[in-house]
Design a protein around this motif. Sequence first.
Motif, PDB file in Angstrom:
ATOM      1  N   UNK A 128       0.857  -1.175   0.000  1.00 19.30           N
ATOM      2  CA  UNK A 128       0.000   0.000   0.000  1.00 19.30           C
ATOM      3  C   UNK A 128       0.900   1.234   0.000  1.00 19.30           C
ATOM      4  N   UNK A 129       0.776   2.028  -1.056  1.00 21.78           N
ATOM      5  CA  UNK A 129       1.612   3.227  -1.150  1.00 21.78           C
ATOM      6  C   UNK A 129       1.127   4.241  -0.120  1.00 21.78           C
ATOM      7  N   UNK A 173      -3.097   6.152   2.311  1.00 18.66           N
ATOM      8  CA  UNK A 173      -2.522   4.984   1.636  1.00 18.66           C
ATOM      9  C   UNK A 173      -3.512   4.351   0.664  1.00 18.66           C
ATOM     10  N   UNK A 174      -2.975   3.709  -0.370  1.00 15.40           N
ATOM     11  CA  UNK A 174      -3.795   3.005  -1.358  1.00 15.40           C
ATOM     12  C   UNK A 174      -3.014   1.821  -1.905  1.00 15.40           C
ATOM     13  N   UNK A 175      -3.754   0.774  -2.292  1.00 17.74           N
ATOM     14  CA  UNK A 175      -3.102  -0.409  -2.862  1.00 17.74           C
ATOM     15  C   UNK A 175      -2.293   0.027  -4.083  1.00 17.74           C
ATOM     16  N   UNK A 176      -1.059  -0.505  -4.162  1.00 18.23           N
ATOM     17  CA  UNK A 176      -0.153  -0.015  -5.198  1.00 18.23           C
ATOM     18  C   UNK A 176       0.557  -1.122  -5.971  1.00 18.23           C
ATOM     19  N   UNK A 197      -6.553  -5.273   3.833  1.00 20.95           N
ATOM     20  CA  UNK A 197      -5.914  -3.970   3.753  1.00 20.95           C
ATOM     21  C   UNK A 197      -4.616  -3.928   4.537  1.00 20.95           C
ATOM     22  N   UNK A 198      -4.310  -2.774   5.089  1.00 17.32           N
ATOM     23  CA  UNK A 198      -3.032  -2.555   5.764  1.00 17.32           C
ATOM     24  C   UNK A 198      -2.923  -3.351   7.054  1.00 17.32           C
ATOM     25  N   UNK A 223       0.599  -7.272   7.820  1.00 21.55           N
ATOM     26  CA  UNK A 223       0.509  -6.957   9.248  1.00 21.55           C
ATOM     27  C   UNK A 223      -0.745  -7.576   9.833  1.00 21.55           C
ATOM     28  N   UNK A 224      -0.570  -8.435  10.838  1.00 20.96           N
ATOM     29  CA  UNK A 224      -1.683  -9.087  11.530  1.00 20.96           C
ATOM     30  C   UNK A 224      -1.840  -8.471  12.916  1.00 20.96           C
ATOM     31  N   UNK A 225      -3.013  -7.882  13.182  1.00 18.05           N
ATOM     32  CA  UNK A 225      -3.264  -7.301  14.494  1.00 18.05           C
ATOM     33  C   UNK A 225      -3.212  -8.365  15.582  1.00 18.05           C
ATOM     34  N   UNK A 226      -3.592  -9.620  15.242  1.00 19.72           N
ATOM     35  CA  UNK A 226      -3.582 -10.704  16.219  1.00 19.72           C
ATOM     36  C   UNK A 226      -2.239 -11.417  16.302  1.00 19.72           C
TER      37      UNK A 226
END
Length: 513
Positions: free
Chosen positions: A232-233, A334-337, A425-426, A475-478
């Motif tokens: 994600x840019x 940010x956006x998918x890049x 997403x992010x 990135x995994x929050x868990x």
Amino acid sequence: MNADVRSFFGRPIIIGGGIAGLMTALHLAPEPVLLVSRTPLGLDASSTWAQGGLAASLGDDDNPALHLADTLVAGDGLCDAEMASRILHAAPGAIETLEGFGVRFDRTPEGSLRLGLEAAHGRRRIVHAGGDGSGREVMRALAAAVRSTPSIVVVEGVEARRLAVSENAVQGVWASCSMGPVFFGSRRVVLATGGIGGLFFDTTNPLSSCGQGLALAARAGAVLADMEFIQFHPTALDGPDRPMQLISEAVRGEGATVVDETGRRFLDGLQGAELAPRDVVARAIWEHLSKGHRVYLDARDKAGPTFARRFPTIASACRDAGIDPAYDLIPIRPAQHYHMGGVAVDGSGRTSVTGLWACGEVASTGLHGANRLASNSLTEAVVCARCVAESLAGTPVLRTKLATANDFPAPDPRTVRPLLSRALGIVRDSEGLKATARALLPLAEGKDAASDPAAVGLMIAIAALSREESRGAHYRADFPHRAAVARRFELTLVDALAAARELAHSPSLEGAK
């Protein structure tokens, strides 16, 4: 298309009209090849939209070993170091090759190549063409070269829908054009179809780039790798338009800063600040936005009055939004890049399916690892196109049979887009990924316009579920910590479908309650 398709039988088929596809065709000359493009060359290709340039160690203070070191750091432990070294050592020669095809790179008043700086690079090594219009200039030159090469037949307005495969070997391509379905017989096919931006709401890529090359490979039984790693840019122009206008990293490389609505540079605590790796900057901006802040790029001091000259494409997009970067803050998010994952290939671009090669963003070479270093992607496409061409040229021509033309639906990602945008997403978590996999399963198993985008999305979701750690762009929050051992995950569509069926028969969190 009105040519007799039988005249093309046996020719290598290149699917995709971006930089990777055009370079592969040019390197194959004078062998006759067929280049299949869904649109007129360059009209809707991510390559044309590329603002960043090509990374190559051309400065007096630089060398391929330094370029490799920066690439490995950005890749967060998952780069194929040997493959990355091969590509980056060939990068300076790739710039010369492009100049030979007529690309006009930016130069200093003294006549040397102008070298820019981008995030996570330790040296100025980014070669641009036309300021922030590098992709457009490279595509202009390569398209002209292709059209003037007699051995390359370009068929435009033709979309590849399926690969014909027998005993794990390619037999040809089922495609569709204005006249209906058509079959091109060939035992040598190259995928150069680009990325997956159209699977997301917020993207800097053409919405038509919805992973069709990945779907072609997956339906043919090919192995895919690193599917969970999506970049994600950090700095896309925050406005109503979709796709979103990219604000090139080169702007930050020239000194622009990231601030919030109070004027605070909230990235100061990051090592490298605005020029930290993209995943780090994107995550920090996303977290600040999630707390209710607005985020802006401040280029008023640098590049200031020279902004429109240095970045004409971005300046034009900002003007359309009522913004003058020389005097105004630029709203960003940010956006998918870019997709680091893709069809698993060896050093020659060969996939696990005999007679099938992949090049460019659709391929997973191991160069990018968990996080692509800025401007390495165009370099990879140019270098690997030569490797693919050399490998393909050394493959014997085998006869293939004429097959019945089958009509497959055109891919439409609109049903899939909200699912992937929410869960992939992010920041990701187990429950969101599982719910998305369950929702994608019946779509992927269907036979309508959503099935191919859903199949690609399902493979990404299953790969993201399998990686129970946070690494690079994943990135995994868990699972917020990085695992001690770096592992690359490969899977086939059969694997992904089986995993999703198992999830579908297991109780959801809501059901457990």
